[in-house]
Design a protein around this motif. Structure first.
Motif, PDB file in Angstrom:
ATOM      1  N   ALA A  74       0.826  -1.205   0.000  1.00 40.43           N
ATOM      2  CA  ALA A  74       0.000   0.000   0.000  1.00 40.43           C
ATOM      3  C   ALA A  74       0.860   1.255   0.000  1.00 40.43           C
ATOM      4  O   ALA A  74       0.564   2.246  -0.711  1.00 40.43           O
ATOM      5  CB  ALA A  74      -0.928  -0.020   1.215  1.00 40.43           C
ATOM      6  N   LEU A 121       2.244   1.807  -3.531  1.00 41.06           N
ATOM      7  CA  LEU A 121       1.245   2.372  -4.442  1.00 41.06           C
ATOM      8  C   LEU A 121       0.989   3.842  -4.131  1.00 41.06           C
ATOM      9  O   LEU A 121       0.809   4.667  -5.049  1.00 41.06           O
ATOM     10  CB  LEU A 121      -0.051   1.573  -4.342  1.00 41.06           C
ATOM     11  N   LEU A 125       0.783  -0.423 -10.943  1.00 40.29           N
ATOM     12  CA  LEU A 125       0.260  -1.742 -10.631  1.00 40.29           C
ATOM     13  C   LEU A 125       1.082  -2.811 -11.364  1.00 40.29           C
ATOM     14  O   LEU A 125       1.519  -2.602 -12.490  1.00 40.29           O
ATOM     15  CB  LEU A 125      -1.207  -1.847 -11.050  1.00 40.29           C
ATOM     16  N   HIS A 184      -6.738  -6.312  -2.323  1.00 39.70           N
ATOM     17  CA  HIS A 184      -6.458  -4.877  -2.264  1.00 39.70           C
ATOM     18  C   HIS A 184      -6.078  -4.335  -3.639  1.00 39.70           C
ATOM     19  O   HIS A 184      -6.553  -3.261  -4.053  1.00 39.70           O
ATOM     20  CB  HIS A 184      -5.329  -4.631  -1.267  1.00 39.70           C
ATOM     21  N   LEU A 185      -5.239  -5.063  -4.367  1.00 36.97           N
ATOM     22  CA  LEU A 185      -4.796  -4.582  -5.678  1.00 36.97           C
ATOM     23  C   LEU A 185      -5.876  -4.765  -6.738  1.00 36.97           C
ATOM     24  O   LEU A 185      -5.979  -3.944  -7.660  1.00 36.97           O
ATOM     25  CB  LEU A 185      -3.529  -5.326  -6.101  1.00 36.97           C
ATOM     26  N   GLN A 186      -6.657  -5.842  -6.619  1.00 36.14           N
ATOM     27  CA  GLN A 186      -7.683  -6.087  -7.624  1.00 36.14           C
ATOM     28  C   GLN A 186      -8.724  -4.975  -7.634  1.00 36.14           C
ATOM     29  O   GLN A 186      -9.292  -4.641  -8.685  1.00 36.14           O
ATOM     30  CB  GLN A 186      -8.351  -7.439  -7.349  1.00 36.14           C
ATOM     31  N   ALA A 187      -8.976  -4.365  -6.472  1.00 34.46           N
ATOM     32  CA  ALA A 187      -9.942  -3.272  -6.410  1.00 34.46           C
ATOM     33  C   ALA A 187      -9.463  -2.035  -7.163  1.00 34.46           C
ATOM     34  O   ALA A 187     -10.270  -1.167  -7.511  1.00 34.46           O
ATOM     35  CB  ALA A 187     -10.218  -2.919  -4.943  1.00 34.46           C
ATOM     36  N   ARG A 188      -8.145  -1.934  -7.423  1.00 38.25           N
ATOM     37  CA  ARG A 188      -7.581  -0.775  -8.106  1.00 38.25           C
ATOM     38  C   ARG A 188      -7.226  -1.060  -9.566  1.00 38.25           C
ATOM     39  O   ARG A 188      -6.806  -0.155 -10.288  1.00 38.25           O
ATOM     40  CB  ARG A 188      -6.315  -0.302  -7.368  1.00 38.25           C
ATOM     41  N   GLU A 243      -7.971  -2.332 -13.520  1.00 34.96           N
ATOM     42  CA  GLU A 243      -9.058  -2.292 -14.486  1.00 34.96           C
ATOM     43  C   GLU A 243      -9.402  -3.685 -15.000  1.00 34.96           C
ATOM     44  O   GLU A 243     -10.525  -3.917 -15.451  1.00 34.96           O
ATOM     45  CB  GLU A 243      -8.664  -1.391 -15.667  1.00 34.96           C
TER      46      GLU A 243
END
Length: 451
Positions: free
Chosen positions: A368, A371, A377, A399-403, A405
């Motif tokens: 986090a 980022l 990403l 956490h990363l999948q939510a950011r 596309e």
């Protein structure tokens, strides 16, 4: 001489007395007989009474003996039950200990294998390359030993639950033959698979382990000739035979070859005996699957190991072929989250030798922060399942999948073979790789996911 009239016959009174006397004698005789019979009956009754008293005493003694024996049996049974429960608890504790110990042992082993693979990719000289190969083989033996001991412990404790499904036997044996053919050719042996392509009902992983051990054992103890894997269809069953032209097994040793650490008198590859665990794990897995296992051997002629597996009426699912390894992953952004520093360093060096851009963190907080500092990403995630303080590597993926596309490819690594972890990773849609990570397997998977 003529008697007087009164002397010629008894007088009436005398005659009456004689009759009374005779009658009294008869009565007396009858009374005597009755008394004698009564005495006899009383004597018999007394004897019966004495016999009954004696038998009652014996019955009482035997009853007391039987009661005491029953009490001793009850105490013995209670002791046996307690001993059985103690043994089962000890067995479960042993399994838990081996599982925990194997996880801790496989962590540094994983780092060592990754480092050895990165070392081999550095373009070493012939002598250094030979030493690197020896290190790799030694690490492989250690890994196999740890995993085999853990498998034996799990099978003994009844932890392993086979998942029976249709298995394409031809495809399975083709893969095994492709893996072992270089070893056979190095010894000048032929390795042949023959028979119809059938679908069998078994656990694919356990069946593969059994056949791998049988083929490996056959090649190890065969010096000339070859090894044949024959598939024979027998009604609703399939008999898989592994035949070799090796040294054979003496009749006195045929009942012992399935025991742990029994190596026999024959020498294996390189003049060294094996670890003596291959056939032991084979027997346990075959018993867990309820697949009969038969052995026939003649000294100097060879050995035949036969596994009987039920034929499946349902066709197996077609596996998705993996892409061949043809690229060096140049420029791919790979995020590694690993809380074990030696493993993280070794994995980073290995990925960099494949020309990947690597970013390494030990927890979600580090990712986090990266980022937040403007880091892009990644293209792919390699996450350790067990992180510090009970955290899970999949939390980083969430956490990363939510950011992102699009869906990010995820590889989860762990030394824990728990079915719950496997199900959780599969539900998330990630790829599970067990430690120690095989570099070739990892590279093939990276290439496939990034294609």
């Amino acid at each position: 001489m003529i008697l007087p009239p009164e002397a010629a016959s008894p007088a009436p009174e005398e005659d009456t007395n004689l009759r009374r006397i005779a009658k009294l004698e008869r009565i007396n005789a009858a009374l005597m007989a009755h008394v004698e019979r009564s005495m006899d009956q009383q004597g018999g009754a007394y004897s019966l009474f004495q016999t009954a008293t004696m038998l009652e005493g014996r019955v009482r003694t035997r009853t007391e003996e039987l009661t005491g024996l029953m009490h001793r049996l009850e105490r013995s049974n209670a002791a046996l039950v307690a001993a059985k429960e103690e043994a089962e608890n000890a067995n479960r504790s042993k399994t838990r200990f081996l599982a925990a110990a194997s996880h801790d042992l496989l962590q540094p082993l994983n780092a060592a294998r990754l480092s050895a693979s990165a070392l081999a990719d550095l373009g070493l000289g012939p002598e250094a390359a030979a030493i690197s190969g020896q290190i790799e083989r030694g690490l492989q033996i250690i890994e196999d030993l740890i995993k085999t001991l853990l498998d034996i412990s799990k099978l003994d404790a009844g932890v392993v639950r086979p998942a029976i499904k249709p298995v394409a036997l031809g495809e399975l044996l083709a893969g095994i033959a492709a893996s072992f053919r270089p070893f056979a050719e190095r010894k000048g042996l032929r390795l042949t698979v023959r028979g119809p392509d059938l679908a069998v009902a078994s656990d694919p992983m356990l069946l593969q382990r059994i056949l791998q051990n049988l083929v490996s054992n056959a090649i190890r103890y065969t010096r000339q000739g070859g090894v044949l894997v024959a598939i024979r269809h027998r009604g609703d069953a399939c008999r898989i035979e592994v035949l070799d032209t090796g040294c054979g097994i003496a009749p006195a040793e045929q009942g012992l070859v399935f025991e742990e650490f029994f190596r026999g008198g024959a020498e294996g590859e390189g003049g060294e005996p094996g670890l003596g665990l291959g056939l032991s794990i084979v027997r346990r897995m075959a018993q867990a699957l309820d697949h009969p296992l038969d052995l026939a051997s003649r000294v100097g002629r060879g050995t035949r190991m036969a596994l009987t597996v039920p034929v499946s009426l349902t066709p197996p699912e077609r596996a998705v072929p993996s892409a061949p390894v043809t690229t060096r992953l140049t420029g791919a952004r790979v995020l590694v989250v690993e809380n074990d520093p030696p493993t993280a360093d070794a994995l980073e060096r290995l990925l960099r030798t494949w020309d990947a851009e690597v970013c390494v963190h030990r927890d979600l907080a580090g990712v986090a922060a990266s980022l937040a500092a403007g880091k892009s990403l990644p293209d792919l995630l390699i996450l350790d399942y067990h992180l510090d303080n009970g955290a899970c590597g999949l939390d980083v993926a969430i956490h990363l999948q939510a950011r992102a596309e699009s869906r990010l490819p995820v590889i989860v690594t762990t030394a824990n073979h728990s079915p719950e972890i496997e199900a959780q990773v599969a539900e998330f849609g990630a790829q599970l790789v067990h430690k120690p990570v095989r570099p070739a397997e990892l590279r093939a998977l990276l290439t496939y996911l990034l294609t």
